[in-house]
Motif scaffolding. Structure first.
Motif, PDB file in Angstrom:
ATOM      1  N   VAL A  13       1.120  -1.314   0.244  1.00  0.00           N
ATOM      2  CA  VAL A  13       0.402   0.113  -0.331  1.00  0.00           C
ATOM      3  C   VAL A  13       0.759   1.411   0.205  1.00  0.00           C
ATOM      4  O   VAL A  13       1.997   2.071   1.309  1.00  0.00           O
ATOM      5  CB  VAL A  13      -1.018  -0.261   1.059  1.00  0.00           C
ATOM      6  N   PRO A  14       1.201   2.282  -1.501  1.00  0.00           N
ATOM      7  CA  PRO A  14       1.715   3.085  -1.409  1.00  0.00           C
ATOM      8  C   PRO A  14       1.436   4.325  -0.161  1.00  0.00           C
ATOM      9  O   PRO A  14       0.440   4.278   0.471  1.00  0.00           O
ATOM     10  CB  PRO A  14       1.136   3.528  -2.907  1.00  0.00           C
ATOM     11  N   ALA A  15       2.703   4.843   0.754  1.00  0.00           N
ATOM     12  CA  ALA A  15       2.167   5.634   1.402  1.00  0.00           C
ATOM     13  C   ALA A  15       2.738   6.966   1.499  1.00  0.00           C
ATOM     14  O   ALA A  15       4.103   7.323   0.776  1.00  0.00           O
ATOM     15  CB  ALA A  15       3.147   4.921   2.814  1.00  0.00           C
ATOM     16  N   PHE A  16       2.515   8.004   1.874  1.00  0.00           N
ATOM     17  CA  PHE A  16       2.156   9.234   1.486  1.00  0.00           C
ATOM     18  C   PHE A  16       2.104   9.709   2.256  1.00  0.00           C
ATOM     19  O   PHE A  16       1.448  10.079   4.085  1.00  0.00           O
ATOM     20  CB  PHE A  16       1.477  10.035   0.997  1.00  0.00           C
ATOM     21  N   ALA A  40      -6.579   9.690  -7.985  1.00  0.00           N
ATOM     22  CA  ALA A  40      -7.111  11.059  -8.888  1.00  0.00           C
ATOM     23  C   ALA A  40      -6.513  12.225  -8.098  1.00  0.00           C
ATOM     24  O   ALA A  40      -5.969  13.578  -8.047  1.00  0.00           O
ATOM     25  CB  ALA A  40      -8.403  11.097 -10.089  1.00  0.00           C
ATOM     26  N   GLU A  41      -6.966  12.386  -7.039  1.00  0.00           N
ATOM     27  CA  GLU A  41      -7.368  14.102  -6.741  1.00  0.00           C
ATOM     28  C   GLU A  41      -6.160  13.857  -5.032  1.00  0.00           C
ATOM     29  O   GLU A  41      -5.289  14.673  -5.369  1.00  0.00           O
ATOM     30  CB  GLU A  41      -8.643  13.428  -5.277  1.00  0.00           C
ATOM     31  N   LEU A  42      -5.598  12.445  -5.221  1.00  0.00           N
ATOM     32  CA  LEU A  42      -3.900  12.394  -4.868  1.00  0.00           C
ATOM     33  C   LEU A  42      -3.371  13.148  -5.427  1.00  0.00           C
ATOM     34  O   LEU A  42      -2.228  13.700  -4.985  1.00  0.00           O
ATOM     35  CB  LEU A  42      -4.229  10.910  -3.925  1.00  0.00           C
ATOM     36  N   LEU A  43      -3.845  12.117  -6.679  1.00  0.00           N
ATOM     37  CA  LEU A  43      -2.559  13.088  -8.008  1.00  0.00           C
ATOM     38  C   LEU A  43      -2.080  14.608  -7.502  1.00  0.00           C
ATOM     39  O   LEU A  43      -1.213  15.329  -7.732  1.00  0.00           O
ATOM     40  CB  LEU A  43      -2.332  12.033  -8.553  1.00  0.00           C
ATOM     41  N   THR A  44      -3.084  14.722  -7.911  1.00  0.00           N
ATOM     42  CA  THR A  44      -3.645  16.615  -7.575  1.00  0.00           C
ATOM     43  C   THR A  44      -3.142  17.680  -6.544  1.00  0.00           C
ATOM     44  O   THR A  44      -2.345  18.574  -6.937  1.00  0.00           O
ATOM     45  CB  THR A  44      -4.947  17.109  -7.556  1.00  0.00           C
ATOM     46  N   LEU A  45      -3.328  16.520  -5.034  1.00  0.00           N
ATOM     47  CA  LEU A  45      -2.720  17.079  -4.244  1.00  0.00           C
ATOM     48  C   LEU A  45      -0.911  17.090  -3.988  1.00  0.00           C
ATOM     49  O   LEU A  45      -0.299  17.945  -3.130  1.00  0.00           O
ATOM     50  CB  LEU A  45      -3.564  16.758  -3.106  1.00  0.00           C
ATOM     51  N   TRP A  94       3.552   3.685 -10.042  1.00  0.00           N
ATOM     52  CA  TRP A  94       2.364   4.275  -9.569  1.00  0.00           C
ATOM     53  C   TRP A  94       1.378   4.685 -10.115  1.00  0.00           C
ATOM     54  O   TRP A  94       0.110   4.926 -10.326  1.00  0.00           O
ATOM     55  CB  TRP A  94       2.302   4.027  -8.060  1.00  0.00           C
ATOM     56  N   ARG A  95       2.013   6.078 -10.205  1.00  0.00           N
ATOM     57  CA  ARG A  95       1.242   7.438 -11.062  1.00  0.00           C
ATOM     58  C   ARG A  95       0.232   6.963 -12.423  1.00  0.00           C
ATOM     59  O   ARG A  95      -1.231   7.156 -12.183  1.00  0.00           O
ATOM     60  CB  ARG A  95       1.883   7.995 -11.379  1.00  0.00           C
ATOM     61  N   VAL A 116       2.259  -3.986  -6.042  1.00  0.00           N
ATOM     62  CA  VAL A 116       2.270  -2.961  -5.495  1.00  0.00           C
ATOM     63  C   VAL A 116       0.491  -2.668  -5.944  1.00  0.00           C
ATOM     64  O   VAL A 116       0.344  -3.152  -7.182  1.00  0.00           O
ATOM     65  CB  VAL A 116       2.906  -1.661  -5.925  1.00  0.00           C
ATOM     66  N   LEU A 117       0.340  -2.338  -5.313  1.00  0.00           N
ATOM     67  CA  LEU A 117      -1.511  -1.990  -5.595  1.00  0.00           C
ATOM     68  C   LEU A 117      -1.542  -0.817  -6.051  1.00  0.00           C
ATOM     69  O   LEU A 117      -1.257   0.237  -5.383  1.00  0.00           O
ATOM     70  CB  LEU A 117      -2.532  -2.629  -4.738  1.00  0.00           C
ATOM     71  N   PRO A 118      -2.226  -0.651  -7.449  1.00  0.00           N
ATOM     72  CA  PRO A 118      -2.281   0.468  -8.485  1.00  0.00           C
ATOM     73  C   PRO A 118      -3.587   1.315  -7.715  1.00  0.00           C
ATOM     74  O   PRO A 118      -3.224   2.531  -7.970  1.00  0.00           O
ATOM     75  CB  PRO A 118      -3.206   0.297  -9.573  1.00  0.00           C
TER      76      PRO A 118
END
Length: 655
Positions: free
Chosen positions: A489-492, A506-511, A537-538, A592-594
């Motif tokens: 699970v990718p971590a931010f 999509a919202e996460l990539l914007t942030l 992952w993007r 890795v889960l997309p």
């Protein structure tokens, strides 16, 4: 005057003095006005007639090392907490070895077996008996008491306790001792020879037949018992008063809204046992309720590890492993720079699993439990976590005894947490200067009940959809226990305390592009998550495989029977790294889960990370632990473990 005819109700039985085997047994009852099952006029001096006269013989205490036997019926989560407070008060005053005979349901047994095994109190023996075996013996009795069938089980204790047991003190869970239980045990010796003669008759008559016949007759008019076993004891006593040996009422100071307990004692020093014999428990209204409440709360918050003391002058029977552990601790060099680390690794923490009532979800083949650990300073994360993760959770909390009570109040008063019965909380009691992070994780992991676990940290909030997404992914990937797969699970992370959580990738990539989010620890510890390959992952539409690299520590979903965390890693540093190495050594595939993600929220640094950053000795000790870990890897995996040692050496050279 007390009413004639049927004796007054005596409340839930708290102290039944039983003389078992061929001589039958003794018991005493109580009435709710005074706390003693004898009669007296109200214009008498209750203290003189009920306490001093009953306790006037000089007590001859048994030998110091004589084993005292105590039996307790305990069922469910709440009773399991109560029995711990009772046990603390017993251990605080006791000078004799104790043998606890615990009649439990499956829930209580699971909790208490773990607790007493990890408590490791010398000169305490614990035996368990299955309450299910007793249910058929009392289920025919209609009962309106809040304790249910368990409130009737003291009637049939002679059928389950060992035949060799001569005498036992039977306690309810809602009592607190304020004196040494040996004084109560000594009262056995004041049963006169005349009473022993009556016991010969009791042997011939048979207790079991006696109470059953009496119960059936009483139920013709009662229809159902309202005071559980006490209604039946009262009826038997009425017909067979010679069975009763009255005790001083200070041994059962009952606290409920309608008692006049203050007529039982003159001074606080007179008190022996406080009995919260009311469904309201500590909320009762009583003349001295605040005094008794404070006494009870003292034991609630009392540090249980202080009760691990040996009994001087007696051959102490140590719990399994205790002597070897003590020897290992004495061999440590207190002057050695890493003494704290060595000591913490050997510390056995008391563990109270399922501290609160828990209702696990129905078994599902692809279900996932979130596993994490926390201390008191992260408690505020729980409500947000419950909103983000609707599935089951297994959480280990590192708390003092006092903090455990604060946590209990926090959950009970939280509208969010009090509604969640699928969250299992396991209290690991604080002991030692360093945070036992991997020991905590192992406790939470061991108590997970679903086939898969999401190994997370408490300061991460998962995506709102992550629980459903993980279950669907496990099913679609056709994972099973035979396929060694770790879903990454990718971590931010965000550095903002006020943060609008994204509802989608999509919202996460914007942030992320706007700088409101970052990949986790990209500026401090990039190697910890770089193998996840965030650039890939993007754009990813399907799970993709990644390879292990040095210091990799992703958050993963794995089968419940995965390798446990290495408990040598305490405090800060390398605790998850070592676990991921173990997974890789056992040939787990990292996928890795997309669409999965989890976000770390900001908080003040822990004490351990502050020490890591400021102390060269701390960092050197961590390095020593790493080297010992790699040596153990080589012993277990042979040449296959060489790559981990090489990676460690390369990392040291870069540093």
């Amino acid at each position: 005057m007390l009413p004639r005819g049927r004796p007054r109700a005596m409340g839930a039985a708290v102290l039944l003095l039983l003389l078992l085997l061929v001589v039958g047994f003794f018991l005493f009852g109580r009435d709710p006005d005074y706390g003693l099952g004898t009669t007296a006029t109200l214009d008498e001096d209750p203290y003189r007639s009920r306490n001093l006269s009953a306790s006037s013989p000089q007590l001859l205490l048994p030998p110091k090392c004589e084993m005292l036997h105590v039996a307790i019926v305990c069922a469910g989560y709440n009773s399991s907490r109560e029995i711990i407070t009772l046990t603390k008060s017993l251990l605080f005053y006791r000078k004799n070895p104790l043998h606890l005979h615990l009649i439990t349901d499956a829930v209580a047994r699971n909790i208490l077996e773990t607790l007493f095994r990890t408590w490791m109190v010398p000169a305490v023996v614990v035996s368990f008996y299955d309450a299910e075996e007793l249910k058929p013996l009392v289920s025919w009795i209609p009962n309106k008491h809040y304790s249910g069938l368990y409130g009737l089980m003291k009637l049939v204790l002679p059928s389950i306790l060992p035949p060799s047991l001569a005498r036992v003190i039977v306690l309810d869970t809602d009592v607190t001792f304020s004196s040494d239980i040996v004084e109560l045990w000594a009262l056995f010796d004041h049963f006169s020879g005349v009473i022993l003669l009556w016991l010969d008759r009791l042997q011939q008559t048979g207790w079991e037949q006696m109470w059953k016949v009496t119960a059936k007759r009483e139920l013709l008019t009662l229809m159902a018992t309202s005071l559980a076993d006490q209604d039946i004891f009262n009826a038997v006593i009425k017909e067979h008063p010679h069975l009763v040996h009255p005790l001083p009422c200070v041994w059962n100071v009952q606290l409920s809204d309608h008692t006049r307990a203050e007529r039982c004692y003159l001074e606080a020093a007179d008190l022996k046992v406080i009995h919260w014999n009311s469904p309201k428990k500590l909320r009762v209204k009583n003349k001295h309720a605040e005094f008794f409440r404070n006494l009870h709360l003292t034991f609630l918050g009392y540090d249980g590890k202080l009760l691990r003391r040996e009994l001087f002058g007696c051959p102490n029977q140590f719990p399994p492993g205790a002597e070897q552990l003590q020897q290992a601790l004495t061999q440590l060099d207190e002057e050695e720079p890493c003494f704290e680390f060595r000591q913490q690794q050997l510390t056995v923490h008391r563990v109270h699993i399922t501290f609160l009532p828990h209702q696990p979800p129905p078994p599902q083949p692809h279900d996932v439990t979130l596993v994490a650990q926390l201390s008191m300073d992260r408690l505020q994360m729980l409500e947000a976590l419950c909103r983000h993760w609707p599935g089951p959770m297994s959480l280990a909390l590192y708390l003092t005894d006092e903090e455990a009570q604060q946590f209990l109040h926090f959950v009970e008063t939280s509208p969010v947490l009090s509604m969640r019965k699928d969250v299992a909380y396991h209290v690991v009691y604080r002991d030692g200067p360093l945070y036992p992070v991997n020991q905590l994780r192992n406790v939470a992991l061991a108590q997970a009940l679903t086939p898969y676990v999401f190994l997370s940290d408490i300061d991460f909030l998962p995506a709102y959809s992550l629980y459903d997404y993980l279950r669907a992914s496990i099913e679609q990937l056709e994972l099973d226990s035979r396929r060694k797969t770790a879903l990454v699970v990718p971590a931010f992370e965000t550095l903002h305390y006020r943060f609008s959580f994204p509802n989608s990738k999509a919202e996460l990539l914007t942030l992320l592009d706007a700088g409101s989010l970052h990949t986790f620890r990209y500026h401090e510890w990039p190697q910890g998550h770089s193998s996840t390959d965030y650039s890939r992952w993007r754009e990813a539409q399907a799970p993709y495989s990644v390879q292990w690299s040095a210091d990799y520590e992703p958050y993963v979903v794995v089968p419940r029977d995965c390798p446990r965390y290495d408990p040598r890693f305490v405090g800060f540093g390398w605790n998850k790294v070592a676990h991921i190495i173990e997974l890789d050594a056992q040939e787990y595939e990292f996928l890795v889960l997309p669409e999965a993600f989890s976000i770390h929220l900001p908080h003040a640094p822990s004490l351990d990370i502050s020490r890591f950053r400021s102390s060269p000795t701390y960092r050197n000790c961590l390095q020593a632990l790493k080297e010992e870990f790699h040596q153990d890897l080589s012993r277990r995996y042979g040449s296959a473990a060489l790559k981990y040692l090489t990676a460690l050496q390369q990392a040291r050279s870069r540093a």
